[in-house]
Design a protein around this motif. Structure first.
Motif, short mmCIF file in Angstrom:
data_model
loop_
_atom_site.label_atom_id
_atom_site.label_comp_id
_atom_site.label_asym_id
_atom_site.label_seq_id
_atom_site.Cartn_x
_atom_site.Cartn_y
_atom_site.Cartn_z
N GLN A 65 -15.72 -35.65 77.04
CA GLN A 65 -16.54 -35.10 78.10
C GLN A 65 -17.40 -36.17 78.76
O GLN A 65 -17.76 -36.06 79.91
N GLU A 68 -15.21 -37.80 81.37
CA GLU A 68 -14.84 -36.94 82.48
C GLU A 68 -15.59 -37.31 83.76
O GLU A 68 -15.08 -37.13 84.85
N THR A 309 -17.74 -30.91 88.86
CA THR A 309 -18.14 -31.66 87.68
C THR A 309 -19.42 -32.43 87.99
O THR A 309 -19.47 -33.16 88.98
N HIS A 322 -17.62 -22.98 77.10
CA HIS A 322 -16.94 -24.27 77.01
C HIS A 322 -15.56 -24.09 76.39
O HIS A 322 -15.39 -23.28 75.48
N TRP A 326 -18.49 -28.08 71.50
CA TRP A 326 -19.75 -28.56 72.08
C TRP A 326 -20.80 -28.64 70.98
O TRP A 326 -21.00 -27.69 70.22
N HIS A 332 -25.24 -32.52 79.80
CA HIS A 332 -23.91 -33.04 79.54
C HIS A 332 -23.05 -32.90 80.80
O HIS A 332 -23.46 -32.28 81.78
N THR A 333 -21.86 -33.49 80.75
CA THR A 333 -20.99 -33.53 81.92
C THR A 333 -19.60 -33.04 81.55
O THR A 333 -19.02 -33.50 80.57
N HIS A 334 -19.10 -32.09 82.33
CA HIS A 334 -17.72 -31.62 82.17
C HIS A 334 -17.37 -30.73 83.36
O HIS A 334 -18.27 -30.21 84.04
N HIS A 336 -16.71 -27.46 85.27
CA HIS A 336 -17.14 -26.11 84.96
C HIS A 336 -17.01 -25.21 86.20
O HIS A 336 -16.93 -25.70 87.32
#
Length: 357
Positions: A65, A68, A309, A322, A326, A332-334, A336
């Motif tokens: 993640q 990403e 993102t 998620h 997690w 945080h970064t992902h 979504h």
């Protein structure tokens, strides 16, 4: 979502770093030509941020993640390419051509057009919301810039004035196009801009007769790149983050106070008593920032379905599950998904509030 004050501080810190490059550039101009210096600033920005990205990717906690954030989607490449072409290539070229036939005082006044053009494009083309308070704040900040750079006797517009206005228009386009991709990793965006704009500007420098410094002046290359890393690189990262949270017009307004920081640092390096002109400019800019910070824009609005993102916390706009393990760490970064929702709260034109009114 950051608070209004923290978002404003990000933009002002970006302005402070960028403004500080002016007196530092003045100290380096004895050993480097203006064209080559500008190119080295960009190269230092791109290389320095590239090292930061590499170090971040090699860190022990660089999990999936974390990586990403560097996956830039192909659909957004035209926006980024347009921003680099306008702000990193066309803008500096027009600036240098215009300065050849434009007095310094007139040039300083004309460069205040960047903030104006940025706001106009944001309001008229991209339909970013504006109210009377934000408009008056923009007017006060621009008036402060004019007061700071005004010099009696510099009347009339020289032939290069249109070129300087064109440079400001290019940077305004850059600001608005960068806003379109500001949800992505700000360090990657700023790094790519530096790596493209740097070599282009160095090539322009050699094309007009610049020479590489030798002997005792060689150290100035490293100093120029280091200055560029902070004043162009880190500053641009913060600027992109501010675009993400404030929109183009408001970020451009805050960034317009950069000359005030430059003049202040210049007086610290070369002690001189501030003039009445400086205090008038400072008061106008402070008034403009205050008007922006106290803005409260609130009404019922609808969020359309959105997939993107960016770095986030699980606030009111990020209530999602998620599809990976997690550990509870935030932010945080992902990638979504945002489901459609209608609600009312105070907001400004960040990446989640780019709706029409």
């Amino acid at each position: 979502m950051p608070s209004r004050r923290s978002a404003a501080f990000t933009a002002l810190f970006a302005a402070a770093l960028f403004g500080a490059t002016t007196p530092l550039a003045k100290a380096l101009l004895g050993s480097l030509s203006p064209f080559l210096l500008a190119g080295l600033f960009y190269v230092g920005s791109g290389v320095g941020l590239g090292v930061v990205i590499l170090a971040r990717r090699l860190a022990p906690r660089a999990a999936v993640q974390q990586r990403e954030r560097h996956r830039f989607p192909l659909r957004d490449l035209p926006w980024l390419a347009g921003a680099i072409a306008a702000g990193g290539v066309a803008g500096p070229a027009l600036l240098m051509l215009g300065l050849n036939t434009t007095p310094a005082a007139t040039g300083s006044l004309l460069l205040n057009l960047e903030g104006v053009f940025t706001a106009l494009i944001a309001w008229l083309v991209f339909r970013e919301n504006v109210d009377v308070q934000v408009f008056l704040g923009m007017v006060a900040i621009v008036a402060g810039g004019v007061a700071l750079s005004w010099q009696p006797g510099a009347a009339g517009l020289p032939p290069g004035a249109l070129l300087l206005a064109g440079a400001c228009a290019c940077w305004a386009i850059d600001n608005n196009l960068t806003r379109k991709v500001s949800a992505h990793d700000a360090t990657f965006i700023a790094c790519l801009k530096g790596l493209v704009a740097g070599p282009v500007n160095v090539a322009l420098a050699f094309a007009v007769g610049a020479s590489w410094p030798h002997g005792t002046h060689a150290w100035s290359v490293a100093l120029a790149m280091l200055t560029g890393f902070a004043g162009y690189g880190v500053s641009l990262v913060l600027f992109v983050v501010a675009l993400r949270n404030l929109g183009s017009a408001r970020t451009g307004a805050y960034f317009s106070v950069a000359p005030l920081f430059g003049v202040t640092l210049s007086w610290l390096l070369w002690p001189e008593l501030p003039t009445l002109q400086f205090w008038i400019a400072a008061a106008l800019m402070a008034l403009g920032v205050w008007l922006h910070v106290r803005e409260r824009h609130e009404h019922p609005h609808t969020h359309e379905a959105l997939d993107h993102t960016h770095r986030h916390r699980h606030d009111a706009h990020h209530q999602h599950e998620h599809d990976f393990a997690w550990d509870g760490e935030e932010p945080h970064t992902h990638p979504h998904h945002h489901a459609p929702v209608t609600h009312a709260h105070a907001h400004f034109p960040d990446i989640h509030h780019r709706h029409t009114h």
